[in-house]
Design an enzyme around this catalytic site. Structure first.
Site, PDB file in Angstrom:
ATOM      1  N   LYS A 253       0.858  -1.191   0.000  1.00 61.84           N
ATOM      2  CA  LYS A 253       0.000   0.000   0.000  1.00 61.84           C
ATOM      3  C   LYS A 253       0.887   1.231   0.000  1.00 61.84           C
ATOM      4  CE  LYS A 253      -4.495   0.845   0.262  1.00 61.84           C
ATOM      5  NZ  LYS A 253      -5.648  -0.009  -0.032  1.00 61.84           N
TER       6      LYS A 253
ATOM      7  N   ASP B 241      -6.997   4.432  -4.345  1.00 61.26           N
ATOM      8  CA  ASP B 241      -7.654   4.291  -3.037  1.00 61.26           C
ATOM      9  C   ASP B 241      -8.266   5.678  -2.803  1.00 61.26           C
ATOM     10  OD1 ASP B 241      -7.657   2.202  -0.620  1.00 61.26           O
ATOM     11  OD2 ASP B 241      -7.467   4.162   0.291  1.00 61.26           O
TER      12      ASP B 241
HETATM   13  N1  GLU Z   1      -7.380   0.259  -2.714  1.00 55.81           N
HETATM   14  C1  GLU Z   1      -8.151  -0.903  -3.036  1.00 55.81           C
HETATM   15  C2  GLU Z   1      -8.197  -1.821  -1.839  1.00 55.81           C
HETATM   16  O1  GLU Z   1      -8.239  -1.364  -0.719  1.00 55.81           O
HETATM   17  C3  GLU Z   1      -7.759  -1.558  -4.344  1.00 55.81           C
HETATM   18  C4  GLU Z   1      -6.318  -1.921  -4.491  1.00 55.81           C
HETATM   19  C5  GLU Z   1      -5.953  -2.415  -5.898  1.00 55.81           C
HETATM   20  O2  GLU Z   1      -6.794  -2.478  -6.771  1.00 55.81           O
HETATM   21  O3  GLU Z   1      -4.769  -2.740  -6.048  1.00 55.81           O
HETATM   22  O4  GLU Z   1      -8.264  -3.023  -1.940  1.00 55.81           O
END
Ligand code: GLU
Length: 451
Positions: A131, A171
């Protein structure tokens, strides 16, 4: 080891993790919530403890922190902090979104990365967890400022990512527009058309159909599966939904498609309740096209809707609740209110929106509770499908992606349900999701040695 010994060992491990990572309350919360449920699997599989798996799982493989300088439209220089936490790559390249929000700090990124490891494992799609983000506040910034910020952010990030290494996505605060600027800068610096380096791309340049909808749609499919388990369906259910971003909007769209009635949405200014049910096209126009506030929705909708400034959306009576805004937005008091009003199921569209005390309360009184790791995995799952399409230079129809999403969410539900039963916690999706995600990552780590 007996159950007591294992619990003791986990408690001292947790204390150690807390001590080594001071001032990261969200990370502590995410770790605690997982460790609390792992005792039965550690007793059944002593080799996990012997291999130091928990210790390794709780320590990110790599943490990158960098300066992001940029100039606003008046030429003033700003300095933000950029993060990318590459948490675990036992199952595949690091995968997870970027969050641009003033609240972002290392603890927040680590909590999100930790959750992502388990979530991604649950999809069964061969993606590790990571992340990133920045404490940059996109609110009120012009397009040109957003572009310059994204370019500066990528000017450092590009050296750490790649289609086989680390694949960021969106996100909070990062959508198709930001992914576009980030992708452009990556392409310029590297001189590579490497579509699979980012997901959530625009549809004309490597993005997947249904990716924008996937997190919200997936959460509603998970909610439907939980209700089915109780002999019910979504038809006619009144739903309280928080947030008004990508997750909330497509949660409402799917709820409506399946016969339910979402009556609320919210942002940092307050919430809207609409007795006739949210008019999704109007909300999309205000949020996605005009980038406006939910208060404007109430102004334009007419008599059925009103805006409640600073209110808590959970005070609106409903059959089901789908928190889709941000972490810790639903606390014990909110849970009490929802329960008093007869809520029967809660499914998390956001990451960790429900506080531990609220989760406990829901579970105690028998409200079905779908944790984000499982319930909101549809977004990252379709990101993985976007990577598959990029690798094979094809693009699938919306129907095909939706079919896959449907199957993946059903599988995740079944896996969580069966795992919970197998470990003596029937109906407990938190335990089911944690153990099932853990087993997948742990087995891969075990096979790959102490690294
Ligand atoms: N931010 C999204 C999550 O919390 C998607 C992450 C992504 O698609 O890599 O899962």
């Amino acid at each position: 080891m007996t159950r007591l010994d294992t619990k003791d060992a986990l408690a001292s491990l947790y204390a150690e993790i807390e001590g080594r990572n001071p001032a990261q309350p969200e990370f502590h919360q995410a770790v605690h919530e997982v460790l609390e449920t792992l005792a039965p699997v550690l007793e059944a599989r002593p080799e996990y403890a012997e291999a130091g798996l928990i210790e390794r799982l709780c320590e990110p493989e790599r943490q990158i922190i960098f300066r992001v300088p940029w100039q606003d439209d008046r030429g003033r220089v700003h300095v933000n902090r950029g993060f990318r936490v590459e948490f675990n790559s036992a199952l595949g390249p690091y995968k997870g979104g970027l969050r641009f929000h003033p609240s972002v700090n290392l603890g927040i990124v680590k909590f999100l990365g930790f959750e992502q490891v388990f979530k991604n494992a649950l999809t069964g799609l061969g993606i590790g967890g990571g992340k990133g983000g920045s404490d940059f506040d996109p609110h009120g910034r012009s397009d040109a400022e957003i572009m310059r910020f994204c370019q500066s952010y990528m000017t450092e990030l590009y050296r750490h990512i790649g289609e086989h290494t680390d694949v960021p996505a969106g996100d909070i605060g990062v959508g198709t527009r930001e992914i576009g600027y980030l992708f452009g800068q990556y392409r310029r610096i590297t001189n590579r058309w490497e579509a699979g380096v980012l997901t959530g791309k625009g549809q004309g340049w490597g993005g997947s159909l249904i990716r924008p909808e996937a997190t919200g749609y997936g959460n509603v499919l998970f909610m439907a599966a939980m209700l089915r388990e109780r002999g019910e369906d979504l038809e006619g259910q009144t739903a309280v939904v928080s947030g008004s971003g990508n997750v909330a909007i497509y949660t409402m769209e799917k709820l409506i498609a399946l016969g339910a009635n979402p009556v609320t949405c919210s942002d940092s200014g307050g919430y809207v309740v609409d007795d006739k049910g949210i008019d999704i096209e109007l909300l999309k126009q205000i949020k996605e096209v005009e980038r406006g506030r939910v208060s404007e929705y109430a102004e334009r909708r007419g008599a059925s809707a009103r805006f409640v400034p600073n209110g808590r959306v959970w005070e609106v009576p409903a059959d089901i609740a789908l928190p889709s805004a941000t972490q810790n937005e639903l606390d014990e008091k909110d849970a009490e209110t929802l329960i008093r009003n007869g809520v029967k199921a809660v499914s998390e569209g956001a990451n960790m929106p429900t506080t531990p005390a609220a989760v406990q309360l829901f579970q105690k009184v028998g409200v079905a509770f779908g944790p984000g790791k499982a319930a909101n995995a549809g977004g990252v799952a379709v990101s993985a499908l976007e990577m598959t399409q990029n690798h094979s230079r094809t693009s699938w129809t919306a129907a095909r992606v939706e079919e896959e999403l449907d199957r993946i969410m059903r599988d995740i539900h079944t896996t969580c349900h069966e795992t919970a039963e197998r470990y003596g916690a029937p109906g407990d999706y938190v335990t089911g999701a944690n153990i099932a995600g853990f087993e997948r990552v742990a087995d891969a780590m075990l096979a790959q040695g102490v690294i």
